[in-house]
Design a protein around this motif. Structure first.
Motif, PDB file in Angstrom:
ATOM      1  N   VAL A  93      18.602  45.894 -74.671  1.00 29.38           N
ATOM      2  CA  VAL A  93      19.430  47.069 -74.920  1.00 29.38           C
ATOM      3  C   VAL A  93      20.583  47.134 -73.925  1.00 29.38           C
ATOM      4  O   VAL A  93      21.742  47.342 -74.301  1.00 29.38           O
ATOM      5  CB  VAL A  93      18.581  48.354 -74.842  1.00 29.38           C
ATOM      6  N   LEU A  94      20.277  46.951 -72.645  1.00 34.45           N
ATOM      7  CA  LEU A  94      21.320  47.009 -71.621  1.00 34.45           C
ATOM      8  C   LEU A  94      22.326  45.879 -71.785  1.00 34.45           C
ATOM      9  O   LEU A  94      23.534  46.062 -71.550  1.00 34.45           O
ATOM     10  CB  LEU A  94      20.692  46.953 -70.232  1.00 34.45           C
ATOM     11  N   SER A  95      21.847  44.720 -72.216  1.00 35.28           N
ATOM     12  CA  SER A  95      22.755  43.613 -72.487  1.00 35.28           C
ATOM     13  C   SER A  95      23.769  43.994 -73.563  1.00 35.28           C
ATOM     14  O   SER A  95      24.969  43.723 -73.440  1.00 35.28           O
ATOM     15  CB  SER A  95      21.956  42.376 -72.927  1.00 35.28           C
ATOM     16  N   ALA A 152      29.201  45.858 -75.267  1.00 34.50           N
ATOM     17  CA  ALA A 152      30.003  46.875 -75.935  1.00 34.50           C
ATOM     18  C   ALA A 152      31.058  47.449 -74.985  1.00 34.50           C
ATOM     19  O   ALA A 152      32.193  47.708 -75.393  1.00 34.50           O
ATOM     20  CB  ALA A 152      29.099  47.992 -76.453  1.00 34.50           C
ATOM     21  N   PHE A 153      30.690  47.638 -73.730  1.00 32.60           N
ATOM     22  CA  PHE A 153      31.646  48.148 -72.751  1.00 32.60           C
ATOM     23  C   PHE A 153      32.799  47.173 -72.553  1.00 32.60           C
ATOM     24  O   PHE A 153      33.973  47.575 -72.494  1.00 32.60           O
ATOM     25  CB  PHE A 153      30.938  48.410 -71.420  1.00 32.60           C
ATOM     26  N   ILE A 208      34.530  38.813 -67.487  1.00 33.28           N
ATOM     27  CA  ILE A 208      33.682  37.692 -67.065  1.00 33.28           C
ATOM     28  C   ILE A 208      32.460  38.196 -66.310  1.00 33.28           C
ATOM     29  O   ILE A 208      31.328  37.742 -66.540  1.00 33.28           O
ATOM     30  CB  ILE A 208      34.493  36.704 -66.207  1.00 33.28           C
ATOM     31  N   CYS A 209      32.661  39.143 -65.406  1.00 36.42           N
ATOM     32  CA  CYS A 209      31.540  39.709 -64.641  1.00 36.42           C
ATOM     33  C   CYS A 209      30.540  40.402 -65.563  1.00 36.42           C
ATOM     34  O   CYS A 209      29.317  40.262 -65.391  1.00 36.42           O
ATOM     35  CB  CYS A 209      32.068  40.692 -63.596  1.00 36.42           C
ATOM     36  N   ILE A 210      31.047  41.141 -66.542  1.00 40.34           N
ATOM     37  CA  ILE A 210      30.164  41.840 -67.473  1.00 40.34           C
ATOM     38  C   ILE A 210      29.371  40.848 -68.317  1.00 40.34           C
ATOM     39  O   ILE A 210      28.163  41.004 -68.520  1.00 40.34           O
ATOM     40  CB  ILE A 210      30.974  42.789 -68.374  1.00 40.34           C
ATOM     41  N   LEU A 211      30.015  39.812 -68.805  1.00 47.65           N
ATOM     42  CA  LEU A 211      29.341  38.811 -69.637  1.00 47.65           C
ATOM     43  C   LEU A 211      28.283  38.054 -68.835  1.00 47.65           C
ATOM     44  O   LEU A 211      27.202  37.753 -69.369  1.00 47.65           O
ATOM     45  CB  LEU A 211      30.365  37.839 -70.211  1.00 47.65           C
ATOM     46  N   MET A 212      28.576  37.746 -67.592  1.00 42.48           N
ATOM     47  CA  MET A 212      27.594  37.056 -66.753  1.00 42.48           C
ATOM     48  C   MET A 212      26.376  37.938 -66.508  1.00 42.48           C
ATOM     49  O   MET A 212      25.234  37.469 -66.532  1.00 42.48           O
ATOM     50  CB  MET A 212      28.234  36.644 -65.429  1.00 42.48           C
ATOM     51  N   THR A 213      26.615  39.229 -66.306  1.00 36.21           N
ATOM     52  CA  THR A 213      25.503  40.167 -66.116  1.00 36.21           C
ATOM     53  C   THR A 213      24.668  40.288 -67.383  1.00 36.21           C
ATOM     54  O   THR A 213      23.430  40.303 -67.326  1.00 36.21           O
ATOM     55  CB  THR A 213      26.039  41.551 -65.718  1.00 36.21           C
ATOM     56  N   ALA A 214      25.340  40.372 -68.530  1.00 41.37           N
ATOM     57  CA  ALA A 214      24.621  40.464 -69.807  1.00 41.37           C
ATOM     58  C   ALA A 214      23.788  39.215 -70.058  1.00 41.37           C
ATOM     59  O   ALA A 214      22.655  39.294 -70.554  1.00 41.37           O
ATOM     60  CB  ALA A 214      25.610  40.680 -70.950  1.00 41.37           C
TER      61      ALA A 214
END
Length: 222
Positions: free
Chosen positions: A147-149, A154-155, A206-212
């Motif tokens: 879910v968080l991913s 989405a963000f 990039i940071c968001i995608l790596m976290t996801a």
């Protein structure tokens, strides 16, 4: 020429934040419903809800204009009853970003809920736990990574939304998100500002995608 970067960043975060919040609430609820319910037309409903992922942004913008535009029934009702005009406002940008980002929450949320072992839910139900309590105390904690991913994806998508936003919110100073600002800077031959904004957007995404990716790693094949 863009006078200040700070207001652009604040507006972009506000639009993306509201869009992600609204999209998350709808995506999680509908994703759970699709993961648990069985009814005729389920796949059709899922297809319709996923359409914003594949439809051209101009098509989405056109649909939005026909729904919330000044000439639409809903737009005329808002204007005559409450004096509200959504077109060419930051609220219109939120609506556009929400619709575009929504499928990116729905799909991972549904998959995450489908991966939850139903035996845990059944055991909690046998102990007399209510369905709402089971969702928040059993199902959601087990599915939180997926879910968080989806929420993060989405963000990131809401941060970079451009096409539909341009049609319903316009490229004005008051509705200038990062993507709109890049568009305006490039058209004004302000390449230094455009390069700077592109760099900021790219680094954040990039940071968001790596976290996801870290939150929802691929399972090794057996």
């Amino acid at each position: 020429m863009i006078d200040s970067i700070y207001p652009i960043l604040i507006l972009t975060l506000k639009v993306a934040g509201f869009a992600t919040l609204i999209g998350s609430l709808l995506g999680i609820l509908i994703g759970y419903f699709l993961a648990r319910a069985n009814f005729w037309g389920k796949n059709l409903l899922d297809t319709i809800l996923t359409l914003p992922m594949v439809l051209p942004p101009t098509v989405l913008g056109y649909y939005l204009l026909t729904v919330i535009g000044q000439k639409s029934m809903f737009g005329q009702w808002l204007s005559s009853t409450f004096g509200i005009r959504l077109i060419f406002t930051w609220q219109a940008a939120v609506i556009a970003a929400t619709i575009v980002a929504f499928p990116l929450i729905l799909k991972p949320a549904r998959a995450a809920f489908e991966d939850v072992n139903r035996e845990y839910e059944q055991a909690a139900s046998m102990l007399g736990v209510s369905k709402i309590a089971i969702f928040f105390r059993v199902t959601l904690p087990l599915a939180w990574r997926g879910v968080l991913s989806g929420v993060l994806l989405a963000f990131a998508r809401a941060l970079g939304e451009f096409g539909a936003t341009l049609m319903v919110a316009g490229a004005t100073q008051k509705t200038q998100t990062l993507s709109i600002a890049i568009y305006r800077a490039y058209n004004s031959f302000d390449y230094d500002t455009a390069n700077y904004l592109v760099l900021i957007t790219s680094i954040v995404c990039i940071c968001i995608l790596m976290t996801a990716t870290f939150l929802n790693p691929r399972k090794p094949r057996l």
